[in-house]
Motif scaffolding. Structure first.
Motif, PDB file in Angstrom:
ATOM      1  N   GLU A  75       0.859  -1.190   0.000  1.00 48.85           N
ATOM      2  CA  GLU A  75       0.000   0.000   0.000  1.00 48.85           C
ATOM      3  C   GLU A  75       0.888   1.230   0.000  1.00 48.85           C
ATOM      4  OE1 GLU A  75      -3.200   0.883  -0.211  1.00 48.85           O
ATOM      5  OE2 GLU A  75      -3.607  -1.188  -0.725  1.00 48.85           O
ATOM      6  N   GLY A  76       0.294   2.369  -0.273  1.00 49.30           N
ATOM      7  CA  GLY A  76       1.019   3.634  -0.195  1.00 49.30           C
ATOM      8  C   GLY A  76       0.131   4.638   0.508  1.00 49.30           C
ATOM      9  N   MET A  77       0.623   5.226   1.578  1.00 50.15           N
ATOM     10  CA  MET A  77      -0.123   6.312   2.236  1.00 50.15           C
ATOM     11  C   MET A  77       0.880   7.320   2.753  1.00 50.15           C
ATOM     12  SD  MET A  77      -1.607   4.508   5.650  1.00 50.15           S
ATOM     13  CE  MET A  77      -1.685   2.766   5.360  1.00 50.15           C
ATOM     14  N   LEU A 139       5.764  12.236   4.752  1.00 50.16           N
ATOM     15  CA  LEU A 139       6.383  10.962   5.120  1.00 50.16           C
ATOM     16  C   LEU A 139       5.570   9.878   4.399  1.00 50.16           C
ATOM     17  CD1 LEU A 139       8.589   9.645   6.894  1.00 50.16           C
ATOM     18  CD2 LEU A 139       6.823   9.275   8.605  1.00 50.16           C
ATOM     19  N   TYR A 140       6.163   9.269   3.387  1.00 48.89           N
ATOM     20  CA  TYR A 140       5.475   8.224   2.622  1.00 48.89           C
ATOM     21  C   TYR A 140       5.548   6.914   3.405  1.00 48.89           C
ATOM     22  CZ  TYR A 140       4.062   5.332  -1.327  1.00 48.89           C
ATOM     23  OH  TYR A 140       3.388   4.453  -2.143  1.00 48.89           O
ATOM     24  N   ILE A 141       4.424   6.213   3.494  1.00 46.62           N
ATOM     25  CA  ILE A 141       4.311   5.014   4.329  1.00 46.62           C
ATOM     26  C   ILE A 141       4.045   3.819   3.420  1.00 46.62           C
ATOM     27  CG2 ILE A 141       2.965   3.944   6.186  1.00 46.62           C
ATOM     28  CD1 ILE A 141       2.259   6.902   7.029  1.00 46.62           C
ATOM     29  N   ARG A 142       4.833   2.787   3.555  1.00 45.43           N
ATOM     30  CA  ARG A 142       4.706   1.638   2.650  1.00 45.43           C
ATOM     31  C   ARG A 142       4.439   0.343   3.445  1.00 45.43           C
ATOM     32  NH1 ARG A 142       6.169   0.396  -2.641  1.00 45.43           N
ATOM     33  NH2 ARG A 142       4.948   2.239  -3.101  1.00 45.43           N
ATOM     34  N   PRO A 143       3.159   0.017   3.721  1.00 49.97           N
ATOM     35  CA  PRO A 143       2.828  -1.292   4.298  1.00 49.97           C
ATOM     36  C   PRO A 143       3.023  -2.359   3.214  1.00 49.97           C
ATOM     37  CG  PRO A 143       1.042   0.315   4.581  1.00 49.97           C
ATOM     38  CD  PRO A 143       1.976   0.865   3.561  1.00 49.97           C
ATOM     39  N   VAL A 199      -5.931  -5.008  -7.816  1.00 49.69           N
ATOM     40  CA  VAL A 199      -5.290  -5.115  -6.502  1.00 49.69           C
ATOM     41  C   VAL A 199      -3.844  -4.649  -6.608  1.00 49.69           C
ATOM     42  CG1 VAL A 199      -6.832  -6.942  -5.692  1.00 49.69           C
ATOM     43  CG2 VAL A 199      -4.666  -7.561  -6.781  1.00 49.69           C
ATOM     44  N   LYS A 200      -3.308  -4.317  -5.429  1.00 51.71           N
ATOM     45  CA  LYS A 200      -1.983  -3.692  -5.434  1.00 51.71           C
ATOM     46  C   LYS A 200      -0.931  -4.763  -5.172  1.00 51.71           C
ATOM     47  CE  LYS A 200      -0.410   0.915  -4.172  1.00 51.71           C
ATOM     48  NZ  LYS A 200      -0.295   1.440  -5.525  1.00 51.71           N
ATOM     49  N   THR A 201      -0.574  -5.454  -6.247  1.00 56.07           N
ATOM     50  CA  THR A 201       0.422  -6.504  -6.129  1.00 56.07           C
ATOM     51  C   THR A 201       1.651  -6.141  -6.956  1.00 56.07           C
ATOM     52  OG1 THR A 201       0.833  -8.875  -6.368  1.00 56.07           O
ATOM     53  CG2 THR A 201      -0.660  -7.902  -7.979  1.00 56.07           C
ATOM     54  N   ASN A 204       2.131  -6.328 -10.897  1.00 56.82           N
ATOM     55  CA  ASN A 204       1.533  -5.334 -11.805  1.00 56.82           C
ATOM     56  C   ASN A 204       2.551  -4.262 -12.175  1.00 56.82           C
ATOM     57  OD1 ASN A 204      -1.007  -6.482 -11.842  1.00 56.82           O
ATOM     58  ND2 ASN A 204      -1.809  -5.218 -10.170  1.00 56.82           N
ATOM     59  N   TYR A 205       3.400  -3.934 -11.216  1.00 56.38           N
ATOM     60  CA  TYR A 205       4.375  -2.864 -11.454  1.00 56.38           C
ATOM     61  C   TYR A 205       5.550  -3.409 -12.269  1.00 56.38           C
ATOM     62  CZ  TYR A 205       1.334  -0.375  -8.363  1.00 56.38           C
ATOM     63  OH  TYR A 205       0.213   0.220  -7.843  1.00 56.38           O
ATOM     64  N   ALA A 206       5.940  -4.660 -12.001  1.00 52.73           N
ATOM     65  CA  ALA A 206       7.011  -5.281 -12.802  1.00 52.73           C
ATOM     66  C   ALA A 206       6.574  -5.333 -14.269  1.00 52.73           C
ATOM     67  CB  ALA A 206       7.304  -6.679 -12.276  1.00 52.73           C
ATOM     68  N   GLY A 305      -3.297  10.010  -7.351  1.00 57.15           N
ATOM     69  CA  GLY A 305      -2.692   8.887  -6.634  1.00 57.15           C
ATOM     70  C   GLY A 305      -2.086   9.396  -5.336  1.00 57.15           C
ATOM     71  N   THR A 306      -1.775   8.468  -4.439  1.00 54.89           N
ATOM     72  CA  THR A 306      -1.165   8.898  -3.169  1.00 54.89           C
ATOM     73  C   THR A 306       0.180   9.546  -3.444  1.00 54.89           C
ATOM     74  OG1 THR A 306      -2.280   7.167  -1.975  1.00 54.89           O
ATOM     75  CG2 THR A 306      -0.348   8.105  -0.909  1.00 54.89           C
ATOM     76  N   ALA A 307       1.016   8.852  -4.215  1.00 52.56           N
ATOM     77  CA  ALA A 307       2.339   9.400  -4.512  1.00 52.56           C
ATOM     78  C   ALA A 307       2.201  10.621  -5.420  1.00 52.56           C
ATOM     79  CB  ALA A 307       3.212   8.334  -5.155  1.00 52.56           C
ATOM     80  N   ALA A 308       1.384  10.495  -6.459  1.00 53.58           N
ATOM     81  CA  ALA A 308       1.293  11.554  -7.473  1.00 53.58           C
ATOM     82  C   ALA A 308       0.383  12.723  -7.053  1.00 53.58           C
ATOM     83  CB  ALA A 308       0.787  10.953  -8.771  1.00 53.58           C
TER      84      ALA A 308
HETATM   85  C1  COI Z   1       1.142   5.266  -4.506  1.00 49.20           C
HETATM   86  O1  COI Z   1       0.604   6.191  -5.105  1.00 49.20           O
HETATM   87  O2  COI Z   1       1.263   5.270  -3.277  1.00 49.20           O
HETATM   88  C2  COI Z   1       1.680   4.118  -5.226  1.00 49.20           C
HETATM   89  O3  COI Z   1       1.740   3.074  -4.653  1.00 49.20           O
HETATM   90  C3  COI Z   1       2.154   4.325  -6.607  1.00 49.20           C
HETATM   91  C4  COI Z   1       3.584   4.030  -6.856  1.00 49.20           C
HETATM   92  C5  COI Z   1       4.591   4.880  -6.199  1.00 49.20           C
HETATM   93  C6  COI Z   1       3.904   2.604  -6.948  1.00 49.20           C
END
Ligand code: COI
Length: 360
Positions: A75-77, A139-143, A199-201, A204-206, A305-308
């Motif tokens: 996930e990304g938050m 602060l980007y959070i990556r579960p 789903v966020k697997t 998909n990104y690879a 998007g969360t990141a974008a």
């Molecule tokens: C996000 O927007 O948080 C994402 O997971 C996208 C990406 C950086 C993989």
């Protein structure tokens, strides 16, 4: 803060604490905080050994199933620092609920949402000095959940790690909030209905990397995917959902099984509705977008998007033709959404939907 938490706290020693990066060194996902959250799952014990501990490397068997059969979800938050130093999270439980949808699809164990949410709050509070201040810095959070059983038979793993790492970040795209250039591919596809596109697997990104690389080589920021069957309908951008404003209506593709249900996407739909702007979740073909561009009715395009966050699009490239949007400038609605969303996330604006949660 730590009472009633079934999570062990192992604090990093003074010698393990890292130097925090300066604002202009942030980038995206290059630096990691001093602590992380980790818990393990097996059939006998379920989730166990939950701890907030110093950020560390894992010892992983080369046969671990995550490396071979790709059971990896994430996930990304983000955590935001408000003007008065308060720290906010944005819709964090929605991320954990979405992670459970991913877990079910990938035959992985579901998370105890309330427990991981409590652990996340405690972790963010412990690392509050790592939440950067400054425009757009968060602060980007990556579960993340990965399969750890060392075996080569194809089946769901019987061992998993769930962990949360955190990284102080600036804007995801080098363009910041300036318009991006998007390459529409009809050579590759991202997902099919019934597959795992919703789903966020990790896979998909690879699977998106080659198309993204080719787009970058051609001078574009990201790829926009079309549907896998007809290569006609718009799906999503590499790292975000996509919205079009044609005349006075905002249009975004529906969640029909191959698109990720973005939390920012959902927030944008709710805000636009709240502002009484007409919005449609419906199939939109690339031909409709091209003809709207040609007749001048395509007002704006933006990714979410969360990141974008909100990422305006200034140019689309499709079948050898360039389509310039809003003279390559950020449109009024993208601007308004960016300001509103960031205002809510940083605690500067009223939050009518009760999306933000204060930490500490
Ligand atoms: C996000 O927007 O948080 C994402 O997971 C996208 C990406 C950086 C993989």
């Amino acid at each position: 803060m730590w009472e009633n938490l079934d999570v062990t706290l192992k604090k990093a020693g003074q010698d393990q604490l890292k130097k925090k990066p300066a604002q202009d060194e942030l980038g995206f996902g290059k630096h990691f905080t001093d602590h992380m959250f980790l818990m393990k799952w097996d059939k006998q014990n379920g989730w166990h050994d939950a701890e907030i501990c110093p950020y560390h490397q894992f010892q992983v068997d080369p046969a671990a199933m995550v490396f071979h059969y790709g059971q990896a979800i994430f996930e990304g938050m983000k955590a935001y620092k408000g003007e008065d130093g308060q720290i906010f999270l944005f819709r964090p439980k929605d991320n954990f609920e979405r992670m459970n949808v991913s877990a079910t699809r990938l035959c992985m164990p579901r998370l105890p949402v309330d427990k991981v949410f409590k652990a996340l709050k405690a972790l963010v509070y412990l690392e509050r000095e790592w939440v950067p201040s400054g425009d757009g810095a968060t602060l980007y959070i990556r579960p993340t959940m990965i399969a750890m059983e060392p075996t080569l038979g194809v089946k769901p793993s019987s061992l998993y790690y769930f962990y949360i790492i955190m990284s102080p970040v600036g804007a995801y795209y080098p363009e910041g909030f300036n318009p991006t250039k998007i390459y529409i591919t009809d050579k590759y596809v991202r997902a099919v209905e019934g597959g795992v596109g919703n789903v966020k697997t990790a896979g998909n990104y690879a699977a998106s990397l080659l198309a993204s690389q080719e787009a970058k080589d051609a001078g574009y920021t990201q790829v926009l995917w079309l549907d896998a069957c007809e290569r006609k309908y718009i799906e999503e951008v590499g790292t975000s959902n996509i919205f079009f404003r044609i005349k006075d209506t905002v249009i975004t593709p529906p969640l029909h099984g191959s698109i990720l249900g973005g939390i920012t996407r959902d927030s944008v739909i709710k805000l636009v509705n709240h502002w009484d702007i007409s919005i449609e979740e419906r199939k939109i073909s690339i031909d409709e977008v091209v003809s709207a561009s040609q007749d001048g009715s395509l007002q704006e395009v933006f990714g979410t998007g969360t990141a974008a966050v909100i990422s305006p699009v200034g140019e689309l490239f499709y079948k050898g033709e360039k389509y310039i949007i809003n003279n390559g400038q950020t449109g009024a609605l993208s601007h308004r959404l960016f300001e509103e969303l960031q205002g809510i996330q940083y605690g500067r604006k009223e939050d009518p939907f009760k999306w933000t949660l204060r930490v500490g």
